[in-house]
Design a protein around this motif. Structure first.
Motif, PDB file in Angstrom:
ATOM      1  N   THR A   1       0.986  -1.095   0.108  1.00 56.78           N
ATOM      2  CA  THR A   1       0.053   0.062   0.092  1.00 56.78           C
ATOM      3  C   THR A   1       0.832   1.131   0.182  1.00 56.78           C
ATOM      4  O   THR A   1       2.079   1.080   0.227  1.00 56.78           O
ATOM      5  N   ALA A   2       0.196   2.282  -0.208  1.00 59.47           N
ATOM      6  CA  ALA A   2       1.036   3.721  -0.127  1.00 59.47           C
ATOM      7  C   ALA A   2       1.653   3.800   1.210  1.00 59.47           C
ATOM      8  O   ALA A   2       2.816   4.261   1.476  1.00 59.47           O
ATOM      9  N   ARG A   3       0.982   3.417   2.286  1.00 59.56           N
ATOM     10  CA  ARG A   3       1.667   3.476   3.592  1.00 59.56           C
ATOM     11  C   ARG A   3       2.733   2.609   3.818  1.00 59.56           C
ATOM     12  O   ARG A   3       3.690   3.079   4.314  1.00 59.56           O
ATOM     13  N   ASP A   4       2.674   1.396   3.343  1.00 58.29           N
ATOM     14  CA  ASP A   4       3.877   0.621   3.300  1.00 58.29           C
ATOM     15  C   ASP A   4       4.950   1.096   2.508  1.00 58.29           C
ATOM     16  O   ASP A   4       6.321   1.123   3.012  1.00 58.29           O
ATOM     17  N   LEU A   5       4.931   1.547   1.296  1.00 56.74           N
ATOM     18  CA  LEU A   5       5.855   2.255   0.372  1.00 56.74           C
ATOM     19  C   LEU A   5       6.514   3.530   1.287  1.00 56.74           C
ATOM     20  O   LEU A   5       7.713   3.495   1.263  1.00 56.74           O
ATOM     21  N   ALA A   6       5.587   4.389   1.947  1.00 60.25           N
ATOM     22  CA  ALA A   6       6.100   5.391   2.711  1.00 60.25           C
ATOM     23  C   ALA A   6       7.052   4.838   3.830  1.00 60.25           C
ATOM     24  O   ALA A   6       8.138   5.358   4.261  1.00 60.25           O
ATOM     25  N   LEU A   7       6.579   3.788   4.810  1.00 60.52           N
ATOM     26  CA  LEU A   7       7.240   3.164   5.698  1.00 60.52           C
ATOM     27  C   LEU A   7       8.698   2.743   5.247  1.00 60.52           C
ATOM     28  O   LEU A   7       9.662   2.913   5.947  1.00 60.52           O
ATOM     29  N   LEU A   8       8.823   2.027   4.162  1.00 62.09           N
ATOM     30  CA  LEU A   8       9.957   1.361   3.736  1.00 62.09           C
ATOM     31  C   LEU A   8      10.854   2.519   3.126  1.00 62.09           C
ATOM     32  O   LEU A   8      12.191   2.343   3.421  1.00 62.09           O
TER      33      LEU A   8
ATOM     34  N   GLY B   1      17.156   4.509   8.999  1.00 60.87           N
ATOM     35  CA  GLY B   1      17.669   3.285   9.514  1.00 60.87           C
ATOM     36  C   GLY B   1      19.119   2.903   9.078  1.00 60.87           C
ATOM     37  O   GLY B   1      19.830   2.182   9.482  1.00 60.87           O
ATOM     38  N   LEU B   2      19.049   2.917   7.511  1.00 61.65           N
ATOM     39  CA  LEU B   2      20.275   2.834   6.481  1.00 61.65           C
ATOM     40  C   LEU B   2      21.211   3.797   6.252  1.00 61.65           C
ATOM     41  O   LEU B   2      22.190   4.123   6.614  1.00 61.65           O
TER      42      LEU B   2
ATOM     43  N   LEU C   1      11.549   0.760  15.070  1.00 61.91           N
ATOM     44  CA  LEU C   1      10.212   1.425  15.225  1.00 61.91           C
ATOM     45  C   LEU C   1       9.460   1.244  14.047  1.00 61.91           C
ATOM     46  O   LEU C   1       8.266   1.058  13.811  1.00 61.91           O
ATOM     47  N   LEU C   2      10.108   1.696  12.819  1.00 61.24           N
ATOM     48  CA  LEU C   2       9.428   1.918  11.547  1.00 61.24           C
ATOM     49  C   LEU C   2       9.160   0.565  10.853  1.00 61.24           C
ATOM     50  O   LEU C   2       8.319   0.313  10.008  1.00 61.24           O
ATOM     51  N   ALA C   3       9.859  -0.461  11.379  1.00 62.69           N
ATOM     52  CA  ALA C   3       9.476  -1.840  10.725  1.00 62.69           C
ATOM     53  C   ALA C   3       8.247  -2.552  11.536  1.00 62.69           C
ATOM     54  O   ALA C   3       7.878  -3.231  10.842  1.00 62.69           O
ATOM     55  N   ILE C   4       8.235  -2.277  12.710  1.00 67.31           N
ATOM     56  CA  ILE C   4       6.995  -2.826  13.492  1.00 67.31           C
ATOM     57  C   ILE C   4       5.986  -2.824  12.694  1.00 67.31           C
ATOM     58  O   ILE C   4       5.035  -3.884  12.670  1.00 67.31           O
TER      59      ILE C   4
ATOM     60  N   TYR D   1      13.716  -4.875   1.176  1.00 63.41           N
ATOM     61  CA  TYR D   1      13.338  -3.673   0.533  1.00 63.41           C
ATOM     62  C   TYR D   1      14.079  -2.508   0.795  1.00 63.41           C
ATOM     63  O   TYR D   1      14.533  -1.843   0.132  1.00 63.41           O
ATOM     64  N   PRO D   2      14.216  -2.198   2.230  1.00 65.28           N
ATOM     65  CA  PRO D   2      14.898  -1.188   2.627  1.00 65.28           C
ATOM     66  C   PRO D   2      16.322  -1.301   2.111  1.00 65.28           C
ATOM     67  O   PRO D   2      17.078  -0.232   1.707  1.00 65.28           O
ATOM     68  N   ALA D   3      17.125  -2.422   2.226  1.00 62.64           N
ATOM     69  CA  ALA D   3      18.177  -2.605   1.690  1.00 62.64           C
ATOM     70  C   ALA D   3      18.549  -2.156   0.326  1.00 62.64           C
ATOM     71  O   ALA D   3      19.329  -1.577  -0.152  1.00 62.64           O
ATOM     72  N   ALA D   4      17.350  -2.588  -0.585  1.00 59.31           N
ATOM     73  CA  ALA D   4      17.677  -2.251  -1.970  1.00 59.31           C
ATOM     74  C   ALA D   4      17.516  -0.688  -2.216  1.00 59.31           C
ATOM     75  O   ALA D   4      18.029  -0.126  -3.020  1.00 59.31           O
ATOM     76  N   LEU D   5      16.574  -0.290  -1.501  1.00 53.03           N
ATOM     77  CA  LEU D   5      16.079   1.338  -1.467  1.00 53.03           C
ATOM     78  C   LEU D   5      17.380   2.308  -1.364  1.00 53.03           C
ATOM     79  O   LEU D   5      17.457   3.461  -1.619  1.00 53.03           O
TER      80      LEU D   5
END
Length: 330
Positions: A60-67, A74-75, A161-164, A178-182
């Protein structure tokens, strides 16, 4: 609980080993090296996701924003703050500030789940943070170094916290991948801006071996173990294991013969271990288990069976059965 605790401890100990391994790539540009590390980790994790044949999840758009926020803070953000902080403060001060991660997670983690922080967990986090500070040494630095170290601390907390909210929907493998790739394009852009085009060079054989270990073990494996434990333990209890990072660094340094363990290192490691054990204990819980009710004098012990998800005796089940009571059951 036990497997989640082992996973969290293993993840943080593996992250601690990166200190000694990173010393072998000190001449390689930092941000470009982190981009290589996360690119390798993302490739490994995405291959595992495909091999596991996990069900497709529509983001979802929320998932993409969190990722995106997770990868940016975090990275990528953590590495940027860390590199900038080393120019204004010593490693001891930075390690002391970032070592407060368990305390922050113990306080903020429960609040994000709309519950009060457990007093014994907060107390244990204080012990863990103290142990991390002792192991790192209370160094000195400028106000700019302190602010940049606090920025690295915030990014490290955001890593959990953003992953929870993402973990129940897409699982720990995808949250790690996904965050590692981004973060790769973000770090490459930062490397070009801060380190120059010459930073993008092929690593030497020794550097390539170090990056392989950092990408495959410290990032891919450790990230998955951490997020899997975070999903099962919660941010406050899993955060206690973040204090094991300096312990992992100490063990690796001694094992590779790069240094000796001083009194502060040993005391800090013992404090961290004590804090983790204290935080994982269940307060107010009788380890001997619930007491069984005593049978009435002269009564025969009934055979135990399960009713409604609880283990009760056959005599008690008879008394709970609806219907007219006989004089014996009454």
């Amino acid at each position: 609980m036990r497997s989640a605790s082992v996973g969290a401890a293993s993840a943080m100990l593996l992250v601690g080993t990166s200190t000694a391994v990173s010393a072998t790539i000190a001449d390689y540009p930092v941000l470009a090296g982190q981009a290589l590390r996360y690119a390798l980790a993302a490739a490994i994790l995405l291959l595992v996701v495909r091999h596991q044949h996990l069900p497709r999840v529509r983001l979802t758009a929320r998932d993409l924003a969190l990722l995106a926020a997770l990868s940016a803070t975090g990275l990528a953000g953590f590495n940027l703050f860390l590199v900038a902080a080393t120019r204004h403060a010593g490693p001891a001060m930075i390690g002391t500030v970032v070592g407060a991660v368990p305390l922050v997670l113990a306080l903020v983690g429960p609040l994000t789940e709309r519950r009060r922080p457990a007093p014994h967990t907060v107390g244990a986090a204080l012990v863990v943070a103290l142990g991390a500070a002792v192991a790192a040494g209370l160094g000195s630095g400028s106000p700019a170094g302190l602010l940049l170290s606090l920025g690295a601390l915030v990014c490290e907390v955001a890593f959990s916290l953003l992953a929870i909210p993402l973990l129940p929907r897409i699982g720990p493998l995808r949250v790690a991948a996904y965050p590692a790739a981004l973060s790769v394009p973000l770090l490459l852009a930062a490397s070009l801006a801060l380190e120059g085009p010459g930073a993008l060079r092929l690593p030497a054989p020794g550097e390539a071996a170090a990056f392989t270990y950092l990408g495959a073990i410290v990032t891919a494996a450790a990230f998955f173990l951490w997020y899997d434990a975070l999903r099962r333990l919660g941010a406050d209890r899993a955060g206690l294991f973040a204090g094991l990072v300096p312990v992992g660094a100490l063990l690796t340094t001694v094992a590779l013969g790069l240094g000796r363990a001083g009194p502060a290192d040993v005391i800090g490691a013992l404090l961290v271990t004590a804090g983790v054990v204290l935080g994982l204990r269940q307060p107010g819980r009788d380890r001997r288990g619930p007491r069984r009710p005593r049978a009435a004098p002269g009564a025969r012990p009934g055979r135990a069976r399960r009713t409604g998800g609880r283990r009760i005796t056959a005599d008690a089940a008879e008394r709970l059965t609806p219907g007219p009571r006989t004089p014996q059951s009454a």
